[in-house]
Design a protein around this motif. Sequence first.
Motif, PDB file in Angstrom:
ATOM      1  N   HIS A 159      96.894   7.499 -78.793  1.00 47.25           N
ATOM      2  CA  HIS A 159      97.321   6.903 -80.052  1.00 47.25           C
ATOM      3  C   HIS A 159      96.238   6.023 -80.648  1.00 47.25           C
ATOM      4  O   HIS A 159      96.076   5.975 -81.862  1.00 47.25           O
ATOM      5  CB  HIS A 159      98.629   6.142 -79.869  1.00 47.25           C
ATOM      6  N   SER A 175      97.423  12.981 -90.473  1.00 47.49           N
ATOM      7  CA  SER A 175      97.975  12.484 -89.213  1.00 47.49           C
ATOM      8  C   SER A 175      99.017  11.419 -89.499  1.00 47.49           C
ATOM      9  O   SER A 175      98.835  10.565 -90.353  1.00 47.49           O
ATOM     10  CB  SER A 175      96.883  11.885 -88.349  1.00 47.49           C
ATOM     11  N   ARG A 176     100.095  11.493 -88.749  1.00 43.76           N
ATOM     12  CA  ARG A 176     101.149  10.492 -88.888  1.00 43.76           C
ATOM     13  C   ARG A 176     100.625   9.090 -88.611  1.00 43.76           C
ATOM     14  O   ARG A 176     101.072   8.106 -89.162  1.00 43.76           O
ATOM     15  CB  ARG A 176     102.266  10.820 -87.902  1.00 43.76           C
ATOM     16  N   ALA A 177      99.633   9.034 -87.733  1.00 43.09           N
ATOM     17  CA  ALA A 177      99.141   7.735 -87.295  1.00 43.09           C
ATOM     18  C   ALA A 177      98.222   7.071 -88.314  1.00 43.09           C
ATOM     19  O   ALA A 177      97.908   5.900 -88.197  1.00 43.09           O
ATOM     20  CB  ALA A 177      98.399   7.885 -85.972  1.00 43.09           C
ATOM     21  N   ASP A 178      97.799   7.833 -89.329  1.00 39.82           N
ATOM     22  CA  ASP A 178      96.823   7.288 -90.267  1.00 39.82           C
ATOM     23  C   ASP A 178      97.392   6.227 -91.195  1.00 39.82           C
ATOM     24  O   ASP A 178      96.680   5.392 -91.723  1.00 39.82           O
ATOM     25  CB  ASP A 178      96.246   8.415 -91.138  1.00 39.82           C
ATOM     26  N   GLU A 179      98.676   6.286 -91.425  1.00 39.59           N
ATOM     27  CA  GLU A 179      99.228   5.405 -92.440  1.00 39.59           C
ATOM     28  C   GLU A 179     100.480   4.722 -91.902  1.00 39.59           C
ATOM     29  O   GLU A 179     101.029   5.136 -90.881  1.00 39.59           O
ATOM     30  CB  GLU A 179      99.527   6.213 -93.713  1.00 39.59           C
ATOM     31  N   ARG A 201     104.850   2.725 -81.677  1.00 40.52           N
ATOM     32  CA  ARG A 201     104.615   4.152 -81.524  1.00 40.52           C
ATOM     33  C   ARG A 201     104.894   4.621 -80.107  1.00 40.52           C
ATOM     34  O   ARG A 201     105.296   5.758 -79.889  1.00 40.52           O
ATOM     35  CB  ARG A 201     103.172   4.477 -81.917  1.00 40.52           C
ATOM     36  N   LEU A 215      94.029   8.393 -82.294  1.00 40.23           N
ATOM     37  CA  LEU A 215      94.601   8.979 -83.503  1.00 40.23           C
ATOM     38  C   LEU A 215      94.564   8.016 -84.680  1.00 40.23           C
ATOM     39  O   LEU A 215      94.357   8.428 -85.814  1.00 40.23           O
ATOM     40  CB  LEU A 215      96.047   9.419 -83.242  1.00 40.23           C
ATOM     41  N   VAL A 216      94.781   6.749 -84.418  1.00 41.54           N
ATOM     42  CA  VAL A 216      94.781   5.826 -85.553  1.00 41.54           C
ATOM     43  C   VAL A 216      93.367   5.527 -86.034  1.00 41.54           C
ATOM     44  O   VAL A 216      93.139   5.405 -87.230  1.00 41.54           O
ATOM     45  CB  VAL A 216      95.488   4.483 -85.259  1.00 41.54           C
TER      46      VAL A 216
END
Lengths: 252, 252
Positions: free
Chosen positions: A23, B237-241, A43, A26-27
């Motif tokens: 994670h 990506s879900r994690a981007d925002e 998350r 990913l961020v």
Amino acid sequence: MSDATATDAAADVDPAALAALKHVGLVGGLSETKVSCAALGDRLDASTQTASRRLQTLESAGYVERDVVSDGQWVRVTDAGEAALRAEYADYRRLFESDVELSLRGSVTGGMGEGRHYITLPGYAEQFRERLGYDPFPGTLNVDLTEESVRRRGEMAGIDAVPIDAWEGEDRTYGAATCYGVTLVADGERYEAVHAIVPDRTHHDDDQLELIAPDRLRDALDLADGDAVEVRVEPTSRADEPGSAAVETEAA
Amino acid sequence: MSDATATDAAADVDPAALAALKHVGLVGGLSETKVSCAALGDRLDASTQTASRRLQTLESAGYVERDVVSDGQWVRVTDAGEAALRAEYADYRRLFESDVELSLRGSVTGGMGEGRHYITLPGYAEQFRERLGYDPFPGTLNVDLTEESVRRRGEMAGIDAVPIDAWEGEDRTYGAATCYGVTLVADGERYEAVHAIVPDRTHHDDDQLELIAPDRLRDALDLADGDAVEVRVEPTSRADEPGSAAVETEAA
DNA sequence: ATTACTAATACACGAGTAA
DNA sequence: TTTACTCGTGTATTAGTAA
């Protein structure tokens, strides 16, 4: 005796910690990014305390480097951390893609000295003969990996491999290692009976690969320093066969 | 209130259980294979008891089906299990591959009845207007996914999406759902403001996809039953925002 | 050999708190 | 706000055992 076997690189990482590492990647990609424990905990379906602990675990495992500031923390995934993620990625690739092959590229480099010393030591030499089925030529072919290949070598962790056990010498302990069956390709020619030998306790950011084979590879493939070579790691999944368990039986 | 948000499909799986599932997949593919708790425990760095419990957990989660016999057990990864693995795989793909896009294929099929009923209900309609930014045409375009796409739809779990909350009707509860921004491609024409709406409590082996849009898609793209369409899920990506967190704030 | 139960224990988790 | 400490609690884990 019943501890994790040499090739179980994926198992030595707490799955929960790996999830946290994923994670983080990913961020913020793999370079430095600001992470808050609250967001991470969200998350991971865990509390901020647990998220904090996960990051601490990752740091002490050497998978991230951190810079804790007053309003958060900057987290950077280390080479070892990226290797762990790539190893996991390789597992999933093997699950879903039929033709997964790992091909590392690099150039022949000097340094047959150190490797030669180690592989001729009886404690290692015996294991080579027993487990690889041949007596290696007393010297290693060192390959300077390209930048891309250095990153991708983390994927080797999931590959079928032959464990080489640690042993006690007269004055010191010689560490365990892992031998990956590879095909060496140089100038279109292929040489099959080659193994890449990787010390288990290694700096994962190592940019060299040491190869052993029954014959002197420089002669067999007419190699000189600087020649470009390709190292194809056999794509067999580690999980397909008895693997280290069989070796344990053999050794017992 | 503070429970897991609708889009956190990856978080609702215990990472340890997922690791076990991955290893089951690695040893035997996704079809039926014999697994021993001892071997699984070995690979997971855990006891046989824990391995046994992991398999029980996976079974009760619907990720595997088991057939316990006297000398081991036959384990088969279910569609839901494969979806979970693919979701994880998609996360890693997004980490390491720059251009990951999920493109699902299928054909237009009938059935605007049921979907129409649900999306026009005020509890849902309000959320669509607020969170998607438009009032959907009162009907859904249903797409019969190809076999390949049915398998790959598990990858949607990691994608940026808009959560639709559950709500209480007069006599029953209406479940939560997730809206994925997609581009609908038919016959070369592209239509951008489309969302795939996926109920959160769904049979993961569902082979249909329901699409909503401001306009009637059959008219906009001149579609008839059986026409081949491509559904491109936005690769963000879900994690981007901020994602669901922002929506919570918005809703509060 | 298996799987899986029960019981004892260890460890991980989250609440509260301090910095 | 942050991170991360301590501490009480609960769950996950393993050992032992049965089937």
